[in-house]
Scaffold this motif. Structure first.
Motif, mmCIF file in Angstrom:
data_model
loop_
_atom_site.group_PDB
_atom_site.id
_atom_site.type_symbol
_atom_site.label_atom_id
_atom_site.label_comp_id
_atom_site.label_asym_id
_atom_site.label_seq_id
_atom_site.Cartn_x
_atom_site.Cartn_y
_atom_site.Cartn_z
ATOM 1 N N ILE A 14 0.933 -1.138 0.077
ATOM 2 C CA ILE A 14 0.132 0.019 0.106
ATOM 3 C C ILE A 14 1.057 1.339 -0.123
ATOM 4 C CG2 ILE A 14 -1.735 1.420 1.254
ATOM 5 C CD1 ILE A 14 -2.889 -1.656 1.991
ATOM 6 N N GLU A 15 1.977 1.257 0.813
ATOM 7 C CA GLU A 15 2.852 2.466 0.696
ATOM 8 C C GLU A 15 3.404 2.572 -0.602
ATOM 9 O OE1 GLU A 15 5.343 1.211 3.972
ATOM 10 O OE2 GLU A 15 4.272 2.454 5.488
ATOM 11 N N GLU A 16 3.855 1.500 -1.203
ATOM 12 C CA GLU A 16 4.556 1.605 -2.741
ATOM 13 C C GLU A 16 3.440 2.253 -3.729
ATOM 14 O OE1 GLU A 16 6.741 1.736 -5.660
ATOM 15 O OE2 GLU A 16 7.552 1.605 -3.516
ATOM 16 N N ILE A 17 2.006 1.860 -3.511
ATOM 17 C CA ILE A 17 1.092 2.660 -4.425
ATOM 18 C C ILE A 17 1.241 4.049 -4.096
ATOM 19 C CG2 ILE A 17 -1.380 3.203 -4.570
ATOM 20 C CD1 ILE A 17 -1.904 0.046 -4.023
ATOM 21 N N VAL A 18 1.252 4.343 -2.944
ATOM 22 C CA VAL A 18 1.341 5.725 -2.734
ATOM 23 C C VAL A 18 2.668 6.397 -3.342
ATOM 24 C CG1 VAL A 18 1.227 7.714 -0.859
ATOM 25 C CG2 VAL A 18 -0.270 5.805 -0.560
ATOM 26 N N ALA A 19 3.785 5.691 -2.816
ATOM 27 C CA ALA A 19 5.015 6.222 -3.461
ATOM 28 C C ALA A 19 5.009 6.148 -5.209
ATOM 29 C CB ALA A 19 6.085 5.348 -3.315
ATOM 30 N N HIS A 80 -1.880 7.284 7.677
ATOM 31 C CA HIS A 80 -2.680 6.485 8.514
ATOM 32 C C HIS A 80 -3.351 5.395 7.440
ATOM 33 C CE1 HIS A 80 -4.876 4.617 11.501
ATOM 34 N NE2 HIS A 80 -5.945 4.619 10.888
ATOM 35 N N ILE A 81 -2.980 4.269 7.790
ATOM 36 C CA ILE A 81 -3.764 2.995 7.145
ATOM 37 C C ILE A 81 -4.583 2.305 8.005
ATOM 38 C CG2 ILE A 81 -3.316 1.073 5.829
ATOM 39 C CD1 ILE A 81 -0.688 1.587 5.137
ATOM 40 N N ALA A 90 -8.432 1.712 4.029
ATOM 41 C CA ALA A 90 -8.631 3.126 3.995
ATOM 42 C C ALA A 90 -7.287 4.106 4.164
ATOM 43 C CB ALA A 90 -9.672 3.887 4.708
ATOM 44 N N VAL A 91 -6.662 4.639 3.294
ATOM 45 C CA VAL A 91 -5.132 5.169 3.159
ATOM 46 C C VAL A 91 -5.266 6.823 3.279
ATOM 47 C CG1 VAL A 91 -2.910 5.242 2.416
ATOM 48 C CG2 VAL A 91 -4.505 3.320 2.147
ATOM 49 N N LYS A 92 -5.136 7.622 4.447
ATOM 50 C CA LYS A 92 -5.071 8.618 4.559
ATOM 51 C C LYS A 92 -3.585 9.337 4.433
ATOM 52 C CE LYS A 92 -7.454 12.349 5.048
ATOM 53 N NZ LYS A 92 -8.190 12.592 3.903
ATOM 54 N N ILE A 93 -3.475 10.287 3.305
ATOM 55 C CA ILE A 93 -2.358 10.872 2.903
ATOM 56 C C ILE A 93 -2.373 12.358 2.914
ATOM 57 C CG2 ILE A 93 -1.303 11.228 0.590
ATOM 58 C CD1 ILE A 93 -3.074 8.343 0.363
ATOM 59 N N PRO A 108 -5.850 13.697 0.493
ATOM 60 C CA PRO A 108 -6.437 12.407 -0.064
ATOM 61 C C PRO A 108 -6.850 11.262 0.740
ATOM 62 C CG PRO A 108 -4.479 13.056 -1.288
ATOM 63 C CD PRO A 108 -4.499 13.721 0.066
ATOM 64 N N LEU A 109 -8.048 10.804 0.484
ATOM 65 C CA LEU A 109 -8.333 9.459 1.028
ATOM 66 C C LEU A 109 -8.331 8.580 0.015
ATOM 67 C CD1 LEU A 109 -9.163 7.817 3.482
ATOM 68 C CD2 LEU A 109 -11.430 8.776 3.193
ATOM 69 N N TYR A 110 -7.547 7.385 0.078
ATOM 70 C CA TYR A 110 -7.785 6.258 -0.916
ATOM 71 C C TYR A 110 -8.452 5.107 -0.084
ATOM 72 C CZ TYR A 110 -4.132 8.827 -3.554
ATOM 73 O OH TYR A 110 -3.198 9.836 -4.035
#
Length: 133
Positions: A14-19, A80-81, A90-93, A108-110
């Motif tokens: 998930i962190e790699e998606i955001v990266a 936060h994940i 849910a991923v808060k960015i 963003p919220l993914y």
């Protein structure tokens, strides 16, 4: 109970998606960005434009991202994940566009979902502009 190794692997994915979102936004790489989405994704831009399905997201992204006039200096930080289920998170960015005129921030919220092959993809995205004050 989810095994801790699996959970750690999922968090890293998930962190790699955001990266990758950060990398593709910086490079203004529409195709790299679009590769992160499910075909039935829903995306809402920071200015409230609602895009339903990868075709609509793709049309908007291909028109806007490569030709955007910002210098590409943007950072994305996972704040936060929250796992809603073992295969849904849910991923808060914290998103910051850096410029000579000053930084602007998005929140963003993914919602990301784990596919049957074990990969994670963006399923829902809602960006919100953060205003001072």
């Amino acid at each position: 109970m989810v095994h801790m190794d699996t959970r750690n692997t999922d968090i890293k994915a998930i962190e790699e998606i955001v990266a990758t979102v950060e990398r593709t936004q910086r490079a203004k790489d529409a195709e790299g960005f679009l590769a992160l989405f499910r075909s039935d994704a829903i995306w809402t831009t920071a200015h409230g434009k609602v895009l339903i399905g990868l075709d609509a997201i793709g049309e908007f992204t291909r028109a806007v991202l490569p030709n955007s006039d910002w210098d590409g200096d943007v950072t994305y930080e996972v704040v936060h994940i929250q796992f809603l289920r073992p295969d849904v998170a849910a991923v808060k960015i914290r998103q910051v566009y850096h410029s000579a005129d000053g930084d602007t921030e998005g929140a963003p919220l993914y919602i990301v979902t784990k596919q049957s092959d074990g990969t994670w993809l963006l399923h829902v995205g809602q960006n919100t502009e953060v205003r001072a004050g």
